[in-house]
Design a protein around this motif. Structure first.
Motif, short mmCIF file in Angstrom:
data_model
loop_
_atom_site.label_atom_id
_atom_site.label_comp_id
_atom_site.label_asym_id
_atom_site.label_seq_id
_atom_site.Cartn_x
_atom_site.Cartn_y
_atom_site.Cartn_z
N GLU A 116 14.20 6.87 -24.02
CA GLU A 116 13.05 6.05 -24.41
C GLU A 116 13.28 4.58 -24.05
OE1 GLU A 116 10.40 5.14 -28.39
OE2 GLU A 116 11.61 6.96 -28.29
N LEU A 117 14.49 4.08 -24.20
CA LEU A 117 14.79 2.69 -23.83
C LEU A 117 14.64 2.48 -22.33
CD1 LEU A 117 17.88 1.98 -26.12
CD2 LEU A 117 15.54 1.12 -26.39
N LYS A 118 15.10 3.44 -21.54
CA LYS A 118 14.94 3.35 -20.08
C LYS A 118 13.48 3.40 -19.68
CE LYS A 118 19.45 5.17 -18.81
NZ LYS A 118 20.18 6.20 -18.09
N VAL A 119 12.69 4.25 -20.36
CA VAL A 119 11.25 4.34 -20.09
C VAL A 119 10.58 3.00 -20.40
CG1 VAL A 119 9.10 5.40 -20.87
CG2 VAL A 119 11.06 6.84 -20.34
N LYS A 120 10.92 2.40 -21.54
CA LYS A 120 10.34 1.10 -21.91
C LYS A 120 10.69 0.04 -20.88
CE LYS A 120 9.88 1.70 -26.86
NZ LYS A 120 10.27 1.24 -28.19
N GLU A 121 11.92 0.03 -20.39
CA GLU A 121 12.33 -0.94 -19.36
C GLU A 121 11.50 -0.75 -18.08
OE1 GLU A 121 16.51 -0.63 -18.59
OE2 GLU A 121 17.05 -1.10 -20.66
N GLU A 122 11.32 0.50 -17.68
CA GLU A 122 10.55 0.78 -16.46
C GLU A 122 9.09 0.38 -16.64
OE1 GLU A 122 9.83 2.22 -12.51
OE2 GLU A 122 11.54 1.39 -13.59
N ILE A 123 8.51 0.66 -17.81
CA ILE A 123 7.12 0.27 -18.07
C ILE A 123 6.99 -1.25 -18.04
CG2 ILE A 123 5.34 0.20 -19.86
CD1 ILE A 123 6.16 3.09 -20.56
N GLU A 124 7.93 -1.97 -18.65
CA GLU A 124 7.89 -3.43 -18.62
C GLU A 124 7.98 -3.95 -17.20
OE1 GLU A 124 11.01 -4.69 -21.24
OE2 GLU A 124 9.94 -4.00 -23.03
N ARG A 125 8.81 -3.31 -16.37
CA ARG A 125 8.94 -3.72 -14.98
C ARG A 125 7.62 -3.51 -14.23
NH1 ARG A 125 9.83 -1.91 -9.96
NH2 ARG A 125 9.70 0.28 -10.53
N LEU A 126 6.95 -2.38 -14.47
CA LEU A 126 5.68 -2.09 -13.80
C LEU A 126 4.57 -3.02 -14.28
CD1 LEU A 126 5.84 1.81 -13.77
CD2 LEU A 126 6.11 0.29 -11.81
N VAL A 127 4.56 -3.37 -15.56
CA VAL A 127 3.57 -4.31 -16.09
C VAL A 127 3.80 -5.68 -15.48
CG1 VAL A 127 2.81 -5.53 -18.16
CG2 VAL A 127 3.12 -3.06 -18.23
N LYS A 128 5.06 -6.12 -15.46
CA LYS A 128 5.40 -7.44 -14.90
C LYS A 128 5.02 -7.53 -13.42
CE LYS A 128 9.22 -10.68 -14.49
NZ LYS A 128 10.66 -10.88 -14.70
N ALA A 129 5.17 -6.43 -12.68
CA ALA A 129 4.81 -6.41 -11.26
C ALA A 129 3.30 -6.34 -11.05
CB ALA A 129 5.49 -5.21 -10.58
#
Length: 119
Positions: A34-47
């Motif tokens: 779940e932590l890795k998923v949240k990091e990836e989602i934050e990366r996609l939102v930031k991009a």
């Protein structure tokens, strides 16, 4: 897309008449996943590749696919319910080998991946 007039172009998903909207229940996953998923989602939102929504009519689960060699996570979405509700495409995409054969006379053929190779 930002900057495009909605009267010019707007993406809509057709839904079969009488089909009820589906909000899938939460899928459980391990805390480290779940932590890795949240990091990836934050990366996609930031991009700017995805954006948050508050009142979604459809709710589809995230399906994390772990890349064990590099420790990363690939985010997929379970669209099975939405696929059932969508009418079949009358004009399906041509076969990949037919497209490649059509480009055989060109000097360069590029297969570009959009973002992380799956978007």
């Amino acid at each position: 897309m930002p900057g495009l007039d909605r009267e010019l172009v707007e993406h809509k998903l057709p839904v079969k008449e009488g089909y009820l909207l589906v909000k899938q229940g939460r899928r459980r996953m391990y805390m480290e996943t779940e932590l890795k998923v949240k990091e990836e989602i934050e990366r996609l939102v930031k991009a700017g590749f995805i954006r948050p929504t508050i009142y979604a009519d459809w709710l589809a689960n995230i399906v994390p696919v772990l890349k064990r060699k590099i420790g990363a996570v690939r985010i997929c979405v379970d669209y099975r319910n939405m696929n059932e509700a969508s009418p079949k495409d009358e004009y399906p995409m041509p076969m990949t080998d037919m497209l490649a054969d059509g480009d055989a006379h060109n000097q360069i053929l590029s297969f570009m991946d959009g973002n992380a190779g799956y978007n």
